[in-house]
Scaffold this motif. Structure first.
Motif, short mmCIF file in Angstrom:
data_model
loop_
_atom_site.label_atom_id
_atom_site.label_comp_id
_atom_site.label_asym_id
_atom_site.label_seq_id
_atom_site.Cartn_x
_atom_site.Cartn_y
_atom_site.Cartn_z
N ALA A 1 -0.93 10.75 -1.19
CA ALA A 1 -0.47 11.81 -0.29
C ALA A 1 0.11 12.98 -1.09
O ALA A 1 -0.21 14.14 -0.84
N LYS A 2 0.94 12.65 -2.07
CA LYS A 2 1.55 13.71 -2.89
C LYS A 2 0.49 14.46 -3.71
O LYS A 2 0.66 15.63 -4.02
N ALA B 1 0.82 -1.21 0.00
CA ALA B 1 0.00 0.00 0.00
C ALA B 1 0.86 1.26 0.00
O ALA B 1 0.39 2.31 -0.42
N PHE B 2 2.11 1.13 0.43
CA PHE B 2 2.93 2.34 0.60
C PHE B 2 3.05 3.17 -0.67
O PHE B 2 2.80 4.38 -0.64
N PRO B 3 3.40 2.56 -1.82
CA PRO B 3 3.48 3.38 -3.04
C PRO B 3 2.15 4.03 -3.39
O PRO B 3 2.13 5.18 -3.84
N LEU B 4 1.05 3.32 -3.15
CA LEU B 4 -0.25 3.90 -3.45
C LEU B 4 -0.53 5.07 -2.52
O LEU B 4 -1.02 6.12 -2.93
N TYR B 5 -0.16 4.87 -1.25
CA TYR B 5 -0.31 5.94 -0.28
C TYR B 5 0.54 7.14 -0.70
O TYR B 5 0.09 8.29 -0.64
N ALA B 6 1.78 6.85 -1.14
CA ALA B 6 2.68 7.92 -1.55
C ALA B 6 2.04 8.76 -2.65
O ALA B 6 2.07 10.00 -2.61
N MET B 7 1.42 8.06 -3.60
CA MET B 7 0.82 8.75 -4.73
C MET B 7 -0.33 9.64 -4.27
O MET B 7 -0.42 10.81 -4.64
#
Lengths: 307, 307
Positions: free
Chosen positions: B70-71, B62-68
């Protein structure tokens, strides 16, 4: 042996066979048209241009014999891109055979919220790969990338790295993206798990095997056929991969993370008379891919015979 | 287009429970009791360990999806999203990228289904000399990487004058999907009882009527599955649009990742908007997982497990 009686009885089926042959030809004709244009003609075209020095406009080709192939085999970047391709394939295979297998088994045991887990694990494999690779690229940015920001905010700022410009780290990053896209193997395993014979599980339970024992010693060996399919699908998939590298590292730093896909893409898009050279490289890549295909056909055939 | 074969998770039983509104809970419990995979979890602690591992991996995924996401809210918050719909980015509106991917998907699916069903019928239901050999020859091309065909496809598109047309992109996509489609249709066709075909023939139907009125209706689940896959692959494909489209109005979703980055990715104040556009480009994939996966599931379990 071929006296009259067999001939008379054999005549009708044979005639039927021949008629089916023509019908088959009609049914296969759409396929033959597509194959003739996009595979047969393409390969012929590549073969022809691979002996030429020519630009993308195909004007005034100069015959150069095997010069393109000689240049190709002496280009360390081409060799490196093939090796990288195989290494990335190997890494994603290892990830699939361990992580994807575990995820598929764990989710099929009926854990709560498995619909959400499926969404999470399969989503990356269904999004445009260009998108996934871009997200990783921006996530790993040195200054404003969210990974470094997160590390700094939880007091691990010392771990912040220039992920994409350090060769070893960039290589790892690309490998990680390949691992992120294991939704496909998860689907394979899940499908095969649904056909798992119940008796084997019951027998293992009676023998007192625990969860990890059942997973490792019972289910894992029983999935042999799926393992082979997964391995070959990922091996072939890695040769089709382009966006994974193009949108994260762009093959860099230098040529560290170059793969066959970006190598070919780069040469076709570069200006100058490099089309003949790209054709020669394409021919070599095609030979490798068709070779893997042959292996796949051989292995899946023996597998069917086993069953 | 990185995938050669997709097999599904089996969730069809659970889906049935969700259709029935009455007595849903009881029904679901009974099905879970029927699920032999539940036997894998033998002890309580193992269950905890499995959940823990799943959650750890889920967070990693989920982290990369969260990163996207959030940014995407950086800067102007939700306004990043709303402004994307009102003003096009570099002359490209985000909605038109969905439409373009969809139109290409329609052509892609039409071509693949036409060629694969007819060829699948010939290879599974007609008897002719060299059937196995021709099947092997067709399947050999499963592994062909698109990047190896860039040069000839560019040339062919030029000859047919099909630059900047949706069909011009759908054709090479279809060519690369057809080997898989034929494999799928032929395997499925072999499981269709020959007696049904013979009955049709006895009733006076020729092969064309048998194909149209018996074979095609029976293979509907696998055809639907093939159509869904064609749409997913068209959505994912970056290579052909980037090679064959120069008109910004034709930009597809996967291609937009690159063209938006050229317009928005450069300046820091637009970075939020750029990520918001990435989130929007990922939406179709989410919809595929939520709604399309069922078709892949049903189609492939029907086609593969009977083998």
């Amino acid at each position: 042996m071929t006296s009259q009686s067999p001939r008379t009885t054999a005549a009708p089926p044979r005639r039927k066979k021949r008629r089916d042959g023509w019908v088959a030809l009609v049914f296969l004709s759409p396929l033959l048209v597509m194959y003739a244009i996009y595979f047969a003609y393409s390969i012929f075209f590549l073969g022809e241009t691979s002996f030429q020095k020519v630009g993308i406009a195909m004007l005034r080709p100069v015959q150069v014999g095997f010069e393109n192939y000689r240049l190709l085999f002496t280009d360390p970047v081409f060799a490196q891109s093939i090796i990288n391709n195989l290494v990335f394939a190997a890494i994603s295979i290892v990830a699939a055979l361990s992580i994807a297998f575990f995820i598929a088994v764990a989710l099929s045991t009926g854990v709560r919220g498995r619909k959400w887990f499926y969404l999470l694990f399969l989503l990356p494999a269904l999004m445009p790969v260009s998108l996934v690779a871009t997200i990783f690229g921006s996530m790993l940015q040195e200054r404003f990338g969210i990974l470094n920001e997160t590390l700094r905010s939880i007091g691990l700022g010392a771990l912040a790295q220039s992920w994409l410009t350090t060769p070893a780290l960039a290589y790892t990053a690309v490998a990680l993206i390949f691992c992120y896209l294991i939704g496909l193997p998860i689907m394979y395993y899940t499908a095969d798990l649904s056909a798992l014979p119940t008796s084997a599980l019951e027998a293992a339970l009676l023998d007192g095997a625990g969860t990890w024992r059942i997973m490792g010693s019972i289910i894992y060996p029983m999935m042999r056929g799926t393992h082979i399919t997964v391995i070959l699908a990922l091996l072939l998939g890695s040769f089709r991969a382009l966006e994974v590298v193009l949108f994260s590292t762009g093959g860099g730093p230098g040529t560290t993370t170059e793969i066959v896909g970006t190598y070919l893409y780069g040469y076709v898009n570069s200006t100058g008379k490099t089309i003949g050279y790209a054709s020669a490289a394409s021919i070599v890549v095609l030979i490798i891919a068709l070779g893997i295909s042959l292996v796949q056909m051989y292995l899946t055939r023996t597998r069917k015979a086993d069953l | 287009m990185t995938t050669t074969e997709i097999l599904p998770p089996r969730e069809s039983t659970e889906l049935i429970t969700q259709v029935d509104a009455r007595g849903r809970k009881r029904r679901r419990r009974r099905i879970l009791e029927d699920n032999p995979m539940r036997m894998v979890i033998t002890r309580g602690p193992d269950r905890v360990a499995i959940y823990a591992l799943l959650i750890i991996m889920g967070v990693a995924f989920a982290f990369p999806l969260y990163a996207m996401v959030a940014k995407s809210l950086q800067g102007f918050g939700i306004q990043n999203y709303t402004s994307l719909f009102t003003e096009p980015i570099g002359g490209v509106s985000i909605l038109s990228t969905y439409v373009n991917s969809f139109i290409i998907g329609v052509f892609h699916a039409l071509l693949v289904v036409t060629v694969s069903t007819t060829a699948g019928y010939a290879l599974s239901k007609l008897r002719f000399r060299g059937r196995e050999l021709s099947f092997a020859a067709i399947i050999l091309f499963l592994a062909v990487p698109g990047t190896a065909l860039i040069v000839p496809v560019f040339h062919i598109t030029q000859q047919f004058d099909m630059f900047n047309t949706h069909i011009g992109v759908a054709l090479p996509e279809a060519a690369l999907t057809i080997p898989f489609g034929v494999l799928l249709m032929r395997n499925y066709g072999r499981n269709i009882d020959d007696a049904l075909m013979e009955a049709a023939t006895l009733d006076g139907a020729g092969h064309f009527r048998a194909f149209w009125h018996v074979f095609l209706p029976l293979s509907r689940p696998v055809v639907v599955n093939l159509i869904v896959l064609c749409f997913i692959w068209s959505l994912q494909d970056f290579l052909w649009p980037s090679m064959l489209f120069t008109n910004p109005n034709l930009t597809t979703a996967a291609q937009a990742v690159a063209s938006f980055s050229n317009v928005l990715g450069r300046s820091p104040e637009d970075f939020g908007r750029y990520n918001a556009s990435l989130v929007l480009l990922a939406i179709p994939a989410v919809l595929f997982v939520l709604f399309g996966l069922r078709f892949i599931v049903n189609g492939l379990t029907a086609g593969s497990t009977k083998d």
